[in-house]
Design an enzyme around this catalytic site. Structure first.
Site, short mmCIF file in Angstrom:
data_model
loop_
_atom_site.label_atom_id
_atom_site.label_comp_id
_atom_site.label_asym_id
_atom_site.label_seq_id
_atom_site.Cartn_x
_atom_site.Cartn_y
_atom_site.Cartn_z
CG MET A 15 -1.87 -1.24 1.19
SD MET A 15 -3.43 -1.01 2.01
CE MET A 15 -2.91 -0.75 3.68
CG LEU A 29 7.34 1.21 -0.86
CD1 LEU A 29 8.11 0.89 -2.14
CD2 LEU A 29 6.34 0.10 -0.56
CD GLU A 33 15.87 -0.79 4.39
OE1 GLU A 33 16.13 -1.93 3.96
OE2 GLU A 33 16.22 0.25 3.81
CG HIS A 80 6.98 -2.32 2.06
ND1 HIS A 80 6.92 -1.19 2.83
CD2 HIS A 80 5.75 -2.87 2.09
CE1 HIS A 80 5.70 -1.04 3.31
NE2 HIS A 80 4.96 -2.05 2.88
CD GLN A 108 -5.97 -3.79 2.76
OE1 GLN A 108 -5.82 -4.21 1.62
NE2 GLN A 108 -5.04 -3.93 3.68
CE LYS A 157 4.01 -4.72 10.58
NZ LYS A 157 2.64 -4.53 11.09
CD GLN A 194 -1.86 -8.98 4.40
OE1 GLN A 194 -2.74 -8.15 4.41
NE2 GLN A 194 -0.60 -8.67 4.15
CB VAL A 234 12.41 -5.82 8.48
CG1 VAL A 234 13.62 -4.90 8.64
CG2 VAL A 234 12.63 -6.80 7.34
CB SER A 265 3.10 2.19 6.44
OG SER A 265 3.75 1.39 5.47
O1 PAF Z 1 -0.12 -5.91 3.67
C1 PAF Z 1 -0.54 -4.97 2.96
O2 PAF Z 1 0.10 -3.94 2.78
C2 PAF Z 1 -1.91 -5.10 2.30
O3 PAF Z 1 -2.80 -5.77 3.11
C3 PAF Z 1 -1.85 -5.75 0.90
C4 PAF Z 1 -1.36 -7.17 0.98
C5 PAF Z 1 -0.93 -4.92 0.01
C6 PAF Z 1 -3.23 -5.75 0.26
O4 PAF Z 1 -3.73 -4.48 0.10
#
Ligand code: PAF
Length: 273
Positions: A27, A30, A32, A34, A58, A144, A148, A171, A181
């Protein structure tokens, strides 16, 4: 690196790529964490695609969709070594006549699903759509968001995706705070208080080494530690990593999951025992 905004164009490109495609959904904003997923994708794949899309479905109506941190320019700089950034527009992903939703039953309703009831429906739906658009061979996700990860592994298995889901380690900052984030929302003092999440997880690990394995006892001790530092516990659960079932005693390789409010910011973290 190319930035692709159109769904159709991304789909056309990905279908013509000759080689393994590694996909990192994000999302944006970004960090470290990611970038560690991107690094793994580079190791395993011929092409790396990262999506940046703050997925409205979401978020619950009372959540932080509007204030969710965004910095597209900085993200682009950080992704200079990948092949494609997929940066779709909301109207293209969810046109007015959009009607299809993915629900991964049971495991979506537990833990985060209790306080965020429609969250995983939104996550499963967007990731399902993105996988179809980018034609991914490998999907890289951080541990983390452990629930999910399990939900999306189940979805790709149930819906016969060719995609292999790869979970990558959390991380952390030197302090132990897991990168997120949402850490941006924390004031200096809240940042210090947020260390209680990692400290509580470490406590469970130490307890296990010392033979204190009763889940309830561990949960109570962790809760006390977090509350002493001003956190409000949403949940602490000790689970079997494979099926997310709660277990009454800690065992090797189980997971401890926590979600805590540090003032208004809800943070999640977990640890493998
Ligand atoms: O983990 C995330 O940042 C979000 O849930 C994802 C997997 C990008 C879906 O929007």
């Amino acid at each position: 690196m190319q930035i692709i905004k159109s769904v159709t164009e991304m789909q056309n490109i990905s279908q013509k790529l000759n080689g393994k495609i590694g996909f990192v959904p994000t999302m944006g904003f970004l960090h470290e964490g990611h970038l560690s997923l991107v690094k793994e994708a580079h190791k395993k794949c011929d092409f790396v695609i990262v999506s940046i899309f703050v997925n409205p479905s979401q978020f619950l109506p009372n959540e932080d969709l509007d204030s969710y941190p965004r910095n597209f320019e900085q993200d682009v700089k950080l992704l200079s070594d990948i092949d494609f950034i997929f940066f779709p527009q909301n109207e293209d992903i969810y046109p007015n006549d959009y009607k299809t939703w993915i629900t991964v039953e049971k495991i979506s309703a537990e833990f985060c699903g209790k306080s965020r009831p429609t969250h995983f429906k939104g996550v499963a739906t967007i990731v399902c759509k993105l996988l179809n658009i980018v034609n991914a061979d490998f999907l890289f996700l951080g541990e983390k968001d452990f629930q999910q990860l399990v939900v999306l592994k189940q979805m790709t298995k149930d819906l016969n995706f060719k995609t292999e889901v790869i979970g990558c380690p959390i991380v952390r900052e030197k302090s132990g705070l897991a990168l997120s984030s949402r850490n941006k929302y924390l004031s200096e003092i809240e940042r210090k208080n947020a260390l209680s999440l990692f400290e509580a997880l470490q406590l469970a690990k130490i307890n296990f080494k010392n033979g204190i394995v009763d889940s309830q006892k561990n949960i109570s001790q962790m809760q006390r530690l977090i509350e002493e530092k001003g956190g409000v516990v949403d949940y602490i659960e000790i689970i079997d990593s494979q099926n997310l079932e709660k277990i009454s005693k800690l065992k090797e390789r189980c997971r401890v999951l926590i979600a805590v409010f540090i003032d208004k910011t809800r943070l999640i973290d977990n640890i493998e025992i």
